[in-house]
Design a protein around this motif. Structure first.
Motif, PDB file in Angstrom:
ATOM      1  N   LEU A 373      39.926  20.694  39.160  1.00  0.00           N
ATOM      2  CA  LEU A 373      39.502  19.361  38.750  1.00  0.00           C
ATOM      3  C   LEU A 373      40.697  18.582  38.199  1.00  0.00           C
ATOM      4  CD1 LEU A 373      36.615  18.140  38.472  1.00  0.00           C
ATOM      5  CD2 LEU A 373      36.670  18.844  36.113  1.00  0.00           C
ATOM      6  N   TYR A 376      43.296  19.650  35.297  1.00  0.00           N
ATOM      7  CA  TYR A 376      43.303  21.107  35.107  1.00  0.00           C
ATOM      8  C   TYR A 376      44.309  21.811  36.004  1.00  0.00           C
ATOM      9  CZ  TYR A 376      39.149  20.825  32.229  1.00  0.00           C
ATOM     10  OH  TYR A 376      38.273  20.554  31.219  1.00  0.00           O
ATOM     11  N   LEU A 385      45.405  23.745  28.811  1.00  0.00           N
ATOM     12  CA  LEU A 385      44.232  24.092  29.595  1.00  0.00           C
ATOM     13  C   LEU A 385      43.317  25.086  28.882  1.00  0.00           C
ATOM     14  CD1 LEU A 385      45.597  24.408  33.223  1.00  0.00           C
ATOM     15  CD2 LEU A 385      44.676  22.461  32.048  1.00  0.00           C
ATOM     16  N   LEU A 386      43.913  25.903  27.975  1.00  0.00           N
ATOM     17  CA  LEU A 386      43.119  26.991  27.379  1.00  0.00           C
ATOM     18  C   LEU A 386      41.925  26.447  26.599  1.00  0.00           C
ATOM     19  CD1 LEU A 386      43.112  30.042  27.267  1.00  0.00           C
ATOM     20  CD2 LEU A 386      44.312  29.896  25.106  1.00  0.00           C
ATOM     21  N   PHE A 387      42.121  25.301  25.934  1.00  0.00           N
ATOM     22  CA  PHE A 387      41.038  24.776  25.109  1.00  0.00           C
ATOM     23  C   PHE A 387      40.408  23.512  25.698  1.00  0.00           C
ATOM     24  CE2 PHE A 387      43.544  27.289  22.169  1.00  0.00           C
ATOM     25  CZ  PHE A 387      42.554  28.105  21.666  1.00  0.00           C
ATOM     26  N   LYS A 388      40.818  23.148  26.907  1.00  0.00           N
ATOM     27  CA  LYS A 388      40.337  21.897  27.501  1.00  0.00           C
ATOM     28  C   LYS A 388      38.922  22.082  28.036  1.00  0.00           C
ATOM     29  CE  LYS A 388      43.013  18.476  29.822  1.00  0.00           C
ATOM     30  NZ  LYS A 388      44.097  18.263  30.768  1.00  0.00           N
ATOM     31  N   THR A 389      38.041  21.118  27.768  1.00  0.00           N
ATOM     32  CA  THR A 389      36.680  21.229  28.299  1.00  0.00           C
ATOM     33  C   THR A 389      36.251  19.994  29.086  1.00  0.00           C
ATOM     34  OG1 THR A 389      35.829  20.411  26.226  1.00  0.00           O
ATOM     35  CG2 THR A 389      35.827  22.793  26.528  1.00  0.00           C
ATOM     36  N   GLY A 390      36.728  18.835  28.728  1.00  0.00           N
ATOM     37  CA  GLY A 390      36.226  17.596  29.344  1.00  0.00           C
ATOM     38  C   GLY A 390      36.617  17.473  30.801  1.00  0.00           C
ATOM     39  N   GLY A 391      36.104  16.446  31.405  1.00  0.00           N
ATOM     40  CA  GLY A 391      36.458  16.174  32.799  1.00  0.00           C
ATOM     41  C   GLY A 391      36.222  14.724  33.109  1.00  0.00           C
TER      42      GLY A 391
ATOM     43  N   ARG B  50      35.094  23.624  39.317  1.00  0.00           N
ATOM     44  CA  ARG B  50      36.505  23.599  39.731  1.00  0.00           C
ATOM     45  C   ARG B  50      37.457  23.525  38.547  1.00  0.00           C
ATOM     46  NH1 ARG B  50      37.338  18.940  42.771  1.00  0.00           N
ATOM     47  NH2 ARG B  50      39.415  19.697  43.202  1.00  0.00           N
ATOM     48  N   ARG B  51      37.228  24.415  37.578  1.00  0.00           N
ATOM     49  CA  ARG B  51      38.169  24.531  36.486  1.00  0.00           C
ATOM     50  C   ARG B  51      38.798  25.913  36.563  1.00  0.00           C
ATOM     51  NH1 ARG B  51      34.000  21.320  34.125  1.00  0.00           N
ATOM     52  NH2 ARG B  51      34.824  19.702  32.771  1.00  0.00           N
ATOM     53  N   PHE B  54      39.593  30.601  32.787  1.00  0.00           N
ATOM     54  CA  PHE B  54      39.503  30.792  31.336  1.00  0.00           C
ATOM     55  C   PHE B  54      39.787  29.523  30.542  1.00  0.00           C
ATOM     56  CE2 PHE B  54      40.375  35.076  32.936  1.00  0.00           C
ATOM     57  CZ  PHE B  54      39.206  35.672  32.486  1.00  0.00           C
ATOM     58  N   SER B  55      39.747  28.354  31.194  1.00  0.00           N
ATOM     59  CA  SER B  55      40.003  27.150  30.409  1.00  0.00           C
ATOM     60  C   SER B  55      38.779  26.818  29.565  1.00  0.00           C
ATOM     61  CB  SER B  55      40.357  25.983  31.327  1.00  0.00           C
ATOM     62  OG  SER B  55      39.223  25.514  31.980  1.00  0.00           O
ATOM     63  N   GLY B  56      39.037  26.283  28.386  1.00  0.00           N
ATOM     64  CA  GLY B  56      37.946  26.029  27.436  1.00  0.00           C
ATOM     65  C   GLY B  56      37.433  27.340  26.874  1.00  0.00           C
ATOM     66  N   ILE B  57      38.379  28.150  26.338  1.00  0.00           N
ATOM     67  CA  ILE B  57      38.036  29.521  25.937  1.00  0.00           C
ATOM     68  C   ILE B  57      37.005  29.527  24.815  1.00  0.00           C
ATOM     69  CG2 ILE B  57      39.848  29.851  24.182  1.00  0.00           C
ATOM     70  CD1 ILE B  57      39.189  32.375  26.963  1.00  0.00           C
ATOM     71  N   GLN B  58      36.961  28.442  24.033  1.00  0.00           N
ATOM     72  CA  GLN B  58      35.966  28.401  22.949  1.00  0.00           C
ATOM     73  C   GLN B  58      34.542  28.445  23.499  1.00  0.00           C
ATOM     74  OE1 GLN B  58      37.917  26.053  23.946  1.00  0.00           O
ATOM     75  NE2 GLN B  58      37.269  23.964  23.485  1.00  0.00           N
TER      76      GLN B  58
END
Lengths: 405, 121
Positions: A373, A376, A385-391, B50-51, B54-58
Motif C-alpha cells: 500500500l 508502506y 513501518l513497524l508502528f504504522k497503521t493508517g492508509g 497490502r501491508r 509485521f507493520s503496525g506491531i501494536q
C-alpha cells in the motif's frame, strides 16, 4: 387553520420595518477574484475539509455542515471542444480568475504512473500482448488494434473517477472546479471511433451499457463552455501544436474530427443544455479570456425554480441531502467505481487468458512501489513501518498532465 | 497391569472425587491458541490490505492479547458450566439414591457369547 395563522404571521414578519432591502434582486453568480468583495466582508467559512485524509461520516455530519462552505463559486465548470482548441489554456486561466481548482484532462498517465513515480509502461516488454499498456499515444499510432476498446473504456473510467474527485472537492471544500473535458462528453470519442471503423458495434454497445449504468450517479456540471473550431482549423492547430504522436496520426482525419464535432453539437450540447448553462465561443482565432470571464459573471445561476430541469441535480432542500452527497463522493468512491467491475465475456477484444492474466498480476504486484500500500514500501524509502497503521482514505487521481512526446 | 485412575464403582463416584493434576500446557491451552489466532488474524489482515506482514506491531500485540483474554474467559465459563452441571447431577443422585445402585461390574466373559467355530469343508 394553522395555515392561516402561518400565512398571517409571515405577512407581519415580512412587512417588518427591519426588512428594508427586501425588494433588492438577489443574484448569486460566479465572481472572479477581481470583482468579488474582499474576504473580510464575506461571511466566514469553515476551513476546507481535508477529504483526502479524513472521512466524512454520520458523526462528522453532526458538527460539520456542508452548505456552510458552499458559496457562489462552488461550481463545476467544464471546458469542451475539439482537439487542440486551446481548452486547457482557457481552463487554467479561468481557474486562476475564479480561484477554482483546475483539473487537467483525464489521461491514462494518471494510472500508468504509480504513487512513487514509477512508469508501469516500462514493464511492457515483459508482458504478454493482451496485457500491454495502451494509451492515447498508442491509439493514435495504431487505431485498428484490439486494445482500442479497452483504451476507450479506460478513458471513460478515468474520466468518471476524475469527475467524482471534482464533486468531492466542491462539496468538501466549497472551492469550484474547472475541468478540461468531462465524463459526460466522452461518448463523442466512442462515436468518432465507431464511425471511423476503429470500434465494432458490439464494443460500442458495451461502452454505452457501462455509461448508462454509471453516469446517473453523478451531478451534471453547472456550466459548459464549448470552444467551437471548424475542422480545417483543427487540422491546422494539430500541425501547429506538433505533438509527435498527434501530428502524423492516422486517426485525426477530417472525418474523425467532423464526427466528433457532430456528436458534440447535436448530442452532447443538446442534451446537456437541458441541465447546464451553456456558453459557446468561436475559438478558431483564440478569443479573449476576459470576455469569457465577463460572460460567466453575468450568468445568474439562481434564476431557476427548483422544479426546473435546469441545475436540478444541485437542488438540495435539506442539509442532510448535502451531507449524503458529500459522503458519497468523498468516501464512497470505491463503491461507485465498482460499476466497472463487470467482466465482458462477450467481447473477445477484452478477454485475457488466465495464464497471461496471472503473469500480468504477478509482474504488476512486484513492480517498484506496487508491492505494498502507498506509504508502506520500504524499498521506495518509506520509514517507520513497524508502528504504522493508517492508509490512504480514498484514491484521488493525481493532477497530472498528459505527456506530450 | 492397569494404570490410571481407579474405575468408579458408584454413579456418585463417577461425578465426584479429586481430579488428577492437569499438565501445565493443557491448563493454558485455550488462551495460548487464542492468542496465536489473534496474532495470525492481524498478519492476515495486513496481507489482505497490502501491508508488510509485521507493520503496525501494536495491533498484533493488541489482537493477541484480546483473543487470549476472550478465550481465557470462555474457558473459565465452560469449566464453571460443567462443574455446575455435575453438581446438579450429584445432588440429584444424593436425593434419589434408590435409583442409582452401585455399578454391577461385568467381565467380558459374561457379556460375550461362547464362540463356537463352524467350519465347512
Amino acid at each position: 387553520m394553522s395555515t392561516l395563522v402561518r400565512i398571517g404571521l409571515k405577512r407581519i414578519v415580512s412587512n417588518n420595518i427591519f426588512q428594508h432591502n427586501k425588494n433588492l434582486p438577489f443574484m448569486r453568480t460566479i465572481t472572479s477574484l477581481r470583482t468579488r468583495s474582499p474576504d473580510e466582508d464575506r461571511p466566514e467559512k469553515p476551513k476546507p475539509w481535508p477529504y483526502n485524509d479524513k472521512p466524512f461520516t454520520l458523526f462528522h455530519y453532526l458538527y460539520d455542515k456542508t452548505s456552510a462552505r458552499l458559496d457562489e463559486n462552488s461550481k463545476i465548470v467544464v471546458v469542451e471542444g475539439p482537439v487542440a482548441a486551446g481548452k486547457s489554456k482557457l481552463a487554467k486561466a479561468l481557474a486562476q480568475e475564479f480561484d477554482m481548482l483546475y483539473l487537467p484532462e483525464a489521461n491514462l498517465d494518471m494510472i500508468y504512473i504509480n504513487d512513487y513515480g514509477y512508469d508501469l509502461r516500462k514493464l511492457d516488454p515483459q508482458l504478454p500482448d493482451s496485457c500491454k499498456s495502451w494509451d492515447v499515444m498508442d491509439f493514435l499510432k495504431n487505431p485498428r488494434h484490439r486494445h482500442t476498446i479497452r483504451f476507450q473504456l479506460q478513458q471513460y473510467i478515468i474520466k468518471y473517477s476524475q469527475y467524482i474527485d471534482a464533486l468531492a472537492h466542491v462539496l468538501s471544500t466549497g472551492q469550484g472546479v474547472v475541468l478540461d473535458r468531462c465524463v459526460y462528453s466522452d461518448f463523442v470519442f466512442t462515436e468518432a471511433m465507431y464511425h471511423s471503423g476503429f470500434l465494432n458495434k458490439q464494443c460500442r454497445k458495451r461502452y454505452y451499457e457501462f455509461r448508462d449504468n454509471s453516469i446517473s450517479e453523478l451531478l451534471r456540471p453547472h456550466l459548459i463552455i464549448y470552444l467551437d473550431v471548424p475542422v480545417p482549423k483543427v487540422m491546422e492547430n494539430i500541425q501547429k501544436r506538433a505533438i509527435s504522436y498527434e501530428k502524423d496520426s492516422k486517426v485525426l482525419t477530417p472525418k474523425y474530427l467532423s464526427t466528433m464535432e457532430k456528436y458534440y453539437k447535436q448530442e452532447y450540447l443538446k442534451t446537456m443544455s437541458k441541465h447546464s448553462e451553456l456558453l459557446i465561443y468561436d475559438w478558431s482565432e483564440e478569443g479573449d479570456v476576459e470576455i469569457v470571464v465577463e460572460d460567466i459573471e453575468r450568468i445568474d445561476f439562481n434564476r431557476f425554480d427548483t422544479q426546473d430541469t435546469q441545475l436540478k441535480d444541485w437542488v438540495c432542500r435539506l442539509e442532510e441531502e448535502y451531507g449524503v452527497l458529500r459522503h458519497k463522493y468523498a468516501d464512497k468512491k470505491h463503491s461507485l467505481m465498482n460499476y466497472f467491475n463487470i467482466p465482458c465475456f462477450d467481447i473477445p477484444e477484452l478477454e485475457v487468458e488466465a495464464m497471461e492474466a496471472h503473469a500480468y498480476h504477478t509482474l504488476m504486484n512486484n513492480a517498484p512501489g506496487n508491492q505494498f500500500l502507498k506509504g508502506y514500501n520500504a524499498k521506495q524509502g518509506d520509514t517507520g513501518l513497524l508502528f504504522k497503521t493508517g492508509g490512504p482514505h480514498r484514491e484521488t487521481l493525481p493532477l497530472r498532465e498528459r505527456r506530450t512526446s | 497391569m492397569a494404570t490410571g485412575p481407579k474405575p468408579a464403582t458408584t454413579p456418585l463416584e463417577l461425578l465426584s472425587g479429586p481430579l488428577p493434576e492437569q499438565p501445565l500446557l493443557s491448563k493454558y491451552y485455550l488462551p495460548i491458541a487464542g492468542g496465536l489466532m489473534g496474532f495470525i488474524a492481524v498478519v492476515g489482515a495486513n496481507y489482505i490490505t497490502r501491508r508488510p506482514m509485521f507493520s503496525g506491531i501494536q495491533r498484533h500485540v493488541a489482537g493477541a492479547a484480546a483473543m487470549a483474554g476472550i478465550t481465557y474467559i470462555v474457558d473459565n465459563y465452560r469449566n464453571d458450566y460443567y462443574a455446575e452441571k455435575d453438581a446438579v447431577l450429584r445432588h440429584y443422585i444424593q436425593l434419589h439414591p434408590e435409583d442409582f445402585p452401585p455399578f454391577d461390574r461385568k467381565q467380558y466373559k459374561d457379556v460375550l457369547e461362547p464362540w463356537t467355530p463352524i467350519r465347512n469343508n
